[in-house]
Structure formats: C-alpha cells, structure tokens
Design a protein around this motif. Structure first.
Motif, mmCIF file in Angstrom:
data_model
loop_
_atom_site.group_PDB
_atom_site.id
_atom_site.type_symbol
_atom_site.label_atom_id
_atom_site.label_comp_id
_atom_site.label_asym_id
_atom_site.label_seq_id
_atom_site.Cartn_x
_atom_site.Cartn_y
_atom_site.Cartn_z
ATOM 1 N N SER A 3 10.682 -0.028 9.036
ATOM 2 C CA SER A 3 12.104 0.117 9.331
ATOM 3 C C SER A 3 12.921 0.644 8.154
ATOM 4 O O SER A 3 13.999 1.190 8.358
ATOM 5 C CB SER A 3 12.677 -1.228 9.790
ATOM 6 N N ASP A 4 12.423 0.474 6.929
ATOM 7 C CA ASP A 4 13.140 0.921 5.729
ATOM 8 C C ASP A 4 12.098 1.448 4.750
ATOM 9 O O ASP A 4 11.465 0.678 4.024
ATOM 10 C CB ASP A 4 13.914 -0.257 5.139
ATOM 11 N N ILE A 5 11.915 2.748 4.729
ATOM 12 C CA ILE A 5 10.835 3.355 3.940
ATOM 13 C C ILE A 5 10.960 3.040 2.457
ATOM 14 O O ILE A 5 9.952 2.793 1.787
ATOM 15 C CB ILE A 5 10.728 4.884 4.191
ATOM 16 N N ASP A 6 12.169 3.030 1.912
ATOM 17 C CA ASP A 6 12.332 2.767 0.486
ATOM 18 C C ASP A 6 11.892 1.347 0.134
ATOM 19 O O ASP A 6 11.139 1.140 -0.822
ATOM 20 C CB ASP A 6 13.786 2.995 0.048
ATOM 21 N N ARG A 7 12.357 0.368 0.900
ATOM 22 C CA ARG A 7 11.992 -1.030 0.652
ATOM 23 C C ARG A 7 10.486 -1.238 0.814
ATOM 24 O O ARG A 7 9.826 -1.840 -0.031
ATOM 25 C CB ARG A 7 12.743 -1.941 1.626
ATOM 26 N N THR A 8 9.931 -0.708 1.901
ATOM 27 C CA THR A 8 8.518 -0.942 2.178
ATOM 28 C C THR A 8 7.622 -0.177 1.213
ATOM 29 O O THR A 8 6.584 -0.684 0.786
ATOM 30 C CB THR A 8 8.195 -0.603 3.636
ATOM 31 N N ALA A 9 8.007 1.032 0.831
ATOM 32 C CA ALA A 9 7.213 1.779 -0.152
ATOM 33 C C ALA A 9 7.224 1.067 -1.500
ATOM 34 O O ALA A 9 6.187 1.005 -2.178
ATOM 35 C CB ALA A 9 7.733 3.204 -0.290
ATOM 36 N N ALA A 10 8.348 0.492 -1.894
ATOM 37 C CA ALA A 10 8.400 -0.264 -3.154
ATOM 38 C C ALA A 10 7.456 -1.469 -3.078
ATOM 39 O O ALA A 10 6.762 -1.789 -4.050
ATOM 40 C CB ALA A 10 9.829 -0.714 -3.456
ATOM 41 N N PHE A 11 7.414 -2.124 -1.920
ATOM 42 C CA PHE A 11 6.502 -3.248 -1.729
ATOM 43 C C PHE A 11 5.055 -2.790 -1.887
ATOM 44 O O PHE A 11 4.279 -3.388 -2.643
ATOM 45 C CB PHE A 11 6.709 -3.869 -0.340
ATOM 46 N N TYR A 12 4.658 -1.718 -1.184
ATOM 47 C CA TYR A 12 3.269 -1.256 -1.249
ATOM 48 C C TYR A 12 2.930 -0.647 -2.607
ATOM 49 O O TYR A 12 1.796 -0.777 -3.073
ATOM 50 C CB TYR A 12 2.953 -0.295 -0.102
ATOM 51 N N ASP A 13 3.884 0.010 -3.274
ATOM 52 C CA ASP A 13 3.637 0.496 -4.641
ATOM 53 C C ASP A 13 3.172 -0.660 -5.518
ATOM 54 O O ASP A 13 2.185 -0.546 -6.256
ATOM 55 C CB ASP A 13 4.908 1.096 -5.252
ATOM 56 N N ALA A 14 3.881 -1.778 -5.434
ATOM 57 C CA ALA A 14 3.571 -2.937 -6.276
ATOM 58 C C ALA A 14 2.323 -3.678 -5.811
ATOM 59 O O ALA A 14 1.459 -4.023 -6.623
ATOM 60 C CB ALA A 14 4.767 -3.892 -6.297
ATOM 61 N N ALA A 15 2.218 -3.947 -4.518
ATOM 62 C CA ALA A 15 1.115 -4.758 -4.000
ATOM 63 C C ALA A 15 -0.234 -4.052 -4.112
ATOM 64 O O ALA A 15 -1.254 -4.694 -4.368
ATOM 65 C CB ALA A 15 1.383 -5.142 -2.544
ATOM 66 N N LEU A 16 -0.253 -2.738 -3.932
ATOM 67 C CA LEU A 16 -1.522 -2.012 -3.953
ATOM 68 C C LEU A 16 -1.971 -1.607 -5.355
ATOM 69 O O LEU A 16 -3.157 -1.330 -5.569
ATOM 70 C CB LEU A 16 -1.444 -0.782 -3.043
ATOM 71 N N ALA A 17 -1.052 -1.584 -6.308
ATOM 72 C CA ALA A 17 -1.410 -1.181 -7.676
ATOM 73 C C ALA A 17 -2.546 -2.022 -8.266
ATOM 74 O O ALA A 17 -3.483 -1.454 -8.846
ATOM 75 C CB ALA A 17 -0.183 -1.205 -8.585
ATOM 76 N N PRO A 18 -2.541 -3.357 -8.133
ATOM 77 C CA PRO A 18 -3.656 -4.133 -8.701
ATOM 78 C C PRO A 18 -5.003 -3.830 -8.046
ATOM 79 O O PRO A 18 -6.049 -4.145 -8.608
ATOM 80 C CB PRO A 18 -3.255 -5.595 -8.433
ATOM 81 N N LEU A 19 -4.973 -3.221 -6.879
ATOM 82 C CA LEU A 19 -6.199 -2.885 -6.161
ATOM 83 C C LEU A 19 -6.693 -1.479 -6.488
ATOM 84 O O LEU A 19 -7.738 -1.052 -6.001
ATOM 85 C CB LEU A 19 -5.979 -3.029 -4.653
ATOM 86 N N GLY A 20 -5.907 -0.740 -7.293
ATOM 87 C CA GLY A 20 -6.289 0.609 -7.685
ATOM 88 C C GLY A 20 -5.829 1.686 -6.723
ATOM 89 O O GLY A 20 -6.273 2.832 -6.812
ATOM 90 N N TYR A 21 -4.909 1.340 -5.814
ATOM 91 C CA TYR A 21 -4.396 2.317 -4.849
ATOM 92 C C TYR A 21 -2.985 2.720 -5.252
ATOM 93 O O TYR A 21 -2.190 1.888 -5.689
ATOM 94 C CB TYR A 21 -4.384 1.740 -3.435
ATOM 95 N N VAL A 22 -2.681 4.005 -5.101
ATOM 96 C CA VAL A 22 -1.391 4.543 -5.516
ATOM 97 C C VAL A 22 -0.814 5.416 -4.407
ATOM 98 O O VAL A 22 -1.515 5.820 -3.482
ATOM 99 C CB VAL A 22 -1.517 5.381 -6.812
ATOM 100 N N ARG A 23 0.448 5.731 -4.561
ATOM 101 C CA ARG A 23 1.098 6.668 -3.641
ATOM 102 C C ARG A 23 0.536 8.056 -3.943
ATOM 103 O O ARG A 23 0.701 8.572 -5.042
ATOM 104 C CB ARG A 23 2.603 6.634 -3.855
ATOM 105 N N VAL A 24 -0.136 8.675 -2.973
ATOM 106 C CA VAL A 24 -0.769 9.976 -3.203
ATOM 107 C C VAL A 24 0.056 11.123 -2.627
ATOM 108 O O VAL A 24 -0.206 12.280 -2.945
ATOM 109 C CB VAL A 24 -2.218 10.016 -2.662
#
Length: 134
Positions: free
Chosen positions: A10-31
């Motif tokens: 529903s809010d790309i900016d909020r959700t992308a910030a969440f996934y940027d942070a949550a996925l970083a420790p797993l080695g995944y990034v915004r490609v």
C-alpha cells in the motif's frame, strides 16, 4: 522452481524501507526500482547483488491485501546470526513479531528461524540454511 514472486503493497516507500533493512542481514539488496512519486504501480525488486530480482514489491493503492492464512515467504539465511539480525531489523523498521528467533525442532532438529509480519500484513520468515526445511 520459482523465478520470482511479487507482493502488492500500500505504501512503496514505507515497505521498501522495511525490506531494505530486513533483507540486508540475509545478503539481499534492492537490485532495481521503478519509482515515480505519487504514481500507482511503482515497484522495487530484491535479490543478490549483481543478480535479478527474486522478490518484487508493487504499489497497489486500491484493493491491496496480503494472501490468506497459511501463506508466507521464507528467506534463506547464511547462519543463525543472520536470522537474529533479520528479526531485529524487521521489528525496528515497522514489522510485527510473529515468532522470535529460535530452534523450530518440529520442522527439523537444526531448523533455526524467525517470523515477522511486514507493514502490509505479509507473513515472512528467515531460516538458517543449515537447518532442515519445513
């Protein structure tokens, strides 16, 4: 088997910030990203650096809702420390706890995982690759 999966948000900016942070420790990034402020159908994609996306988030202002009970996404983690860091980052960036990091012996004797709900209500998990999958 899967090429990628897309989730409506529903809010790309909020959700992308969440996934940027949550996925970083797993080695995944915004490609990749296709962001046009204020427009519907904006999107971002996540995967390993230098690779294609495995998860895409697409803004859907009308009718967006998470899949029903039983659906969740499980991300592979390199080790238990990455699972713990995923959980902490997710909670610090708007996620809701849905299962603290720990052994899930009912899934396998070494299965270490953590569960959260993202800001749009999607259930996600990070599990240690060394454990047995459920």
């Amino acid at each position: 088997m899967l090429h990628h999966i897309s989730l409506g948000v529903s809010d790309i900016d909020r959700t992308a910030a969440f996934y940027d942070a949550a996925l970083a420790p797993l080695g995944y990034v915004r490609v990749w990203e296709d962001l046009v402020p204020g427009a519907d159908n904006q999107a971002v994609g996540y995967g390993v650096s230098g690779g294609g996306d495995k998860l895409a988030l697409k803004q859907r202002s009308i009718g967006q809702r998470p899949p029903g009970p039983g659906f969740h996404l499980a991300f592979a983690a390199a080790d238990q420390e990455a699972v713990v860091a995923f959980h902490a980052a997710a909670l610090a960036h708007g996620g809701t706890d849905n299962g603290a990091p720990g052994l899930r012996e009912h899934y396998g004797p070494n299965y270490f995982a953590a569960f959260v709900i993202d800001p749009d209500g999607h259930h996600i998990e990070a599990g240690d690759r060394e454990g047995s999958a459920c």
